[in-house]
Design a protein around this motif. Structure first.
Motif, PDB file in Angstrom:
ATOM      1  N   THR B   2       0.830  -1.202   0.000  1.00  0.00           N
ATOM      2  CA  THR B   2       0.000   0.000   0.000  1.00  0.00           C
ATOM      3  C   THR B   2       0.867   1.255   0.000  1.00  0.00           C
ATOM      4  OG1 THR B   2      -1.762  -1.150   1.150  1.00  0.00           O
ATOM      5  CG2 THR B   2      -1.821   1.243   1.257  1.00  0.00           C
ATOM      6  N   SER B 177      -4.547   6.875  -1.500  1.00  0.00           N
ATOM      7  CA  SER B 177      -3.627   5.734  -1.362  1.00  0.00           C
ATOM      8  C   SER B 177      -3.983   4.660  -2.377  1.00  0.00           C
ATOM      9  CB  SER B 177      -3.723   5.156   0.055  1.00  0.00           C
ATOM     10  OG  SER B 177      -5.048   4.771   0.318  1.00  0.00           O
ATOM     11  N   THR B 179      -3.375   0.212  -3.268  1.00  0.00           N
ATOM     12  CA  THR B 179      -2.858  -1.100  -2.882  1.00  0.00           C
ATOM     13  C   THR B 179      -2.696  -1.961  -4.127  1.00  0.00           C
ATOM     14  OG1 THR B 179      -3.924  -0.980  -0.731  1.00  0.00           O
ATOM     15  CG2 THR B 179      -3.288  -3.177  -1.500  1.00  0.00           C
ATOM     16  N   HIS B 209      -5.761  -3.787   1.826  1.00  0.00           N
ATOM     17  CA  HIS B 209      -5.855  -2.321   1.852  1.00  0.00           C
ATOM     18  C   HIS B 209      -6.360  -1.844   3.213  1.00  0.00           C
ATOM     19  CE1 HIS B 209      -6.388   1.753   0.321  1.00  0.00           C
ATOM     20  NE2 HIS B 209      -7.516   1.770   1.005  1.00  0.00           N
ATOM     21  N   ASN B 212      -3.649  -2.590   5.948  1.00  0.00           N
ATOM     22  CA  ASN B 212      -2.455  -1.739   5.806  1.00  0.00           C
ATOM     23  C   ASN B 212      -2.733  -0.292   6.204  1.00  0.00           C
ATOM     24  OD1 ASN B 212      -0.976  -3.873   4.912  1.00  0.00           O
ATOM     25  ND2 ASN B 212      -1.077  -3.344   2.748  1.00  0.00           N
ATOM     26  N   THR B 213      -3.941   0.175   5.902  1.00  0.00           N
ATOM     27  CA  THR B 213      -4.274   1.569   6.227  1.00  0.00           C
ATOM     28  C   THR B 213      -4.963   1.686   7.583  1.00  0.00           C
ATOM     29  OG1 THR B 213      -6.328   1.301   4.984  1.00  0.00           O
ATOM     30  CG2 THR B 213      -4.510   2.337   3.817  1.00  0.00           C
TER      31      THR B 213
END
Lengths: 146, 328
Positions: B2, B177, B179, B209, B212-213
């Motif tokens: 990401t 962002s 991914t 996604h 990771n975020t």
């Protein structure tokens, strides 16, 4: 996730084709095609005053012509889509397969386009048609004599 | 993987649709629509190329630039060797990168562009993508006029060309962002069931996604998958629930939205690289412009199908890429 478990989710949400309905449509349409062929054959035989065996060739050519013409006019694929094997199994299906391939590849030239691709769909029908004719002919020779 | 972006914006977009899409629910939102499949060209392949060409032209008009002011064109389509993109790029004369991830190409292009813009490799990029129903049918399935029966769960390749203009200028929609997904193969071999092929890849990318975020699915006002279709959509929802214990909120699927599935004969919905951007660049962007939705996650899904490998009875791998967009 395991592939098998995923496959079970896929199976759960993928609708099944209604095979009975499809078979019924194909049966009725295929039967009607037979009736049409018979009528054409009788008409040719009566009006042209020719034997039924010769009239059958005329009938086949007529059906092939209709299949090709309707394919070119762009609506035969919708008939086939609905009737499925009712129109695919008779000679109309063969004509439709060849004509649609010819239309598709005409932009790529006579030899490398139409010539090379016209049997794209129908080629396997011919290959296995000739092969099975050979096998059954041989069987007939062995079982029933020359 | 990401990536976060601070300074990348999609300034403007353009969309051209084919005849079936023009009869769909978003018909009024496309910049241009065609009523036939040739667009005045001689073959389906050149028609597809024209979709890219024209969508870039419309976009250049919108952002008031000439093609000489564009640093990079990233484009992709479904044709062998990216033919449509190559021919369009040869006419446009913009430095060109061709990308292929089947129906995930649109977001793949946006991710590459965002990274390059963010790190100042380029000042601006145009990302294009196109698909053409008849050209795809010819290449992947049967001749167009052949009416061989297909199962009701198959999807209908969309005809359309879409372009997006990305730069660091603060205008339009912010790219928050992205991914990059991994290739997933769940052993599905049915070429007509692309929704099932791609749902797992889509689910994995959404999960990666979100984790990771460190976001919840509810963070997004809309999570839009590419082209799973009406049945693939259900597979994804169940997959997310059983595999990751995530209940998708505000989720929809572009393939199910682009056509009127009940009225048009399009089987289980749309597919093709143009499917997601046709919906995202028209309907979704319109909603973002009017402030009805603020955060969107686009998840483009691609079945990396090859007819030779399918004939060799191998299963079909798939991929999904996600990009998160926010209203400025």
């Amino acid at each position: 996730m395991e592939k098998r478990k995923y496959q079970s989710i896929v199976n759960k949400y993928t609708p099944k084709e209604n095979r009975l309905y499809n078979a019924l449509v194909a049966f009725v349409v295929g039967g009607l095609m037979g009736v049409l062929g018979e009528v054409l054959m009788e008409l040719y035989s009566y009006f042209l005053n020719i034997p039924v065996k010769e009239a059958s060739v005329f009938m086949i050519v007529t059906l092939i012509f209709i299949g090709c013409l309707f394919t070119c006019l762009g609506f035969f694929d919708k008939f086939v889509h609905f009737c499925k094997c009712g129109l695919i199994i008779p000679i109309t299906g063969f004509a439709h397969a060849m004509q649609s391939a010819a239309l598709e590849y005409r932009k790529e030239g006579l030899v490398l386009g139409i010539g090379a691709n016209i049997f794209k769909l129908a080629g396997s029908v011919i290959v296995f048609g000739v092969f099975s004719a050979y096998v059954f002919g041989l069987l007939r020779l062995i079982l029933m004599g020359a | 993987m990401t990536n976060k972006y601070d300074n990348v914006y999609i300034n403007d977009v353009s969309t051209i649709s084919g005849p079936y899409e023009a009869k769909g629910p978003f018909s009024k939102l496309y910049d241009k629509s065609y009523n036939d499949f040739y667009f005045g060209e001689k073959s389906f392949e050149t028609a597809e190329s024209k979709l890219i060409d024209e969508s870039v032209d419309i976009l250049l008009d919108k952002v008031d630039k000439t093609r000489f002011q564009i640093d990079l064109l990233i484009s992709g389509d479904l044709m062998n060797q990216l033919t449509s993109s190559n021919y369009a790029a040869s006419r446009l004369g913009i430095p060109f990168l061709g990308v292929y991830n089947a129906c995930a190409t649109s977001v793949e292009g946006l991710i590459i562009a965002s990274n390059m813009v963010e790190h100042k490799c380029v000042d601006n990029v145009i990302c294009s993508v196109a698909s053409h129903n008849n050209a795809a049918e010819k290449q992947f399935r049967y001749p167009v006029e052949y009416g061989g029966p297909k199962p009701c769960y198959t999807t209908f390749t969309t005809t359309g060309g879409c372009s997006a203009y990305l730069s660091r200028e603060k205008k339009g929609v912010r790219v928050d962002s992205s991914t990059i997904g991994t290739v997933v193969d769940m052993g599905i071999k049915d070429v007509y069931n692309m929704g099932a092929v791609m749902a797992a890849a889509c689910g994995d990318t959404i999960y990666k996604h979100l984790s990771n975020t460190k976001r919840e699915p509810g963070y997004y006002d809309l999570i839009l998958s590419g082209d799973l279709g009406i049945y693939g959509k259900k597979i994804l929802v169940e997959y997310m629930r059983t595999e990751y214990n995530i209940n998708l909120k505000n989720y929809d699927d572009a393939a199910s939205m682009i056509f009127d599935v009940d009225r048009q004969s399009v089987y289980a919905g749309g597919s093709g690289p143009a499917c997601l951007p046709l919906v995202a660049y028209s309907y979704v962007m319109e909603k973002m412009k009017h402030g009805e939705i603020n955060r969107v996650l686009l998840v483009a899904t691609g079945a990396l199908m090859n007819t030779t490998m399918v004939n060799q009875k191998l299963s079909i791998p798939s991929i999904a890429h996600a990009i998160s967009l926010e209203v400025i």
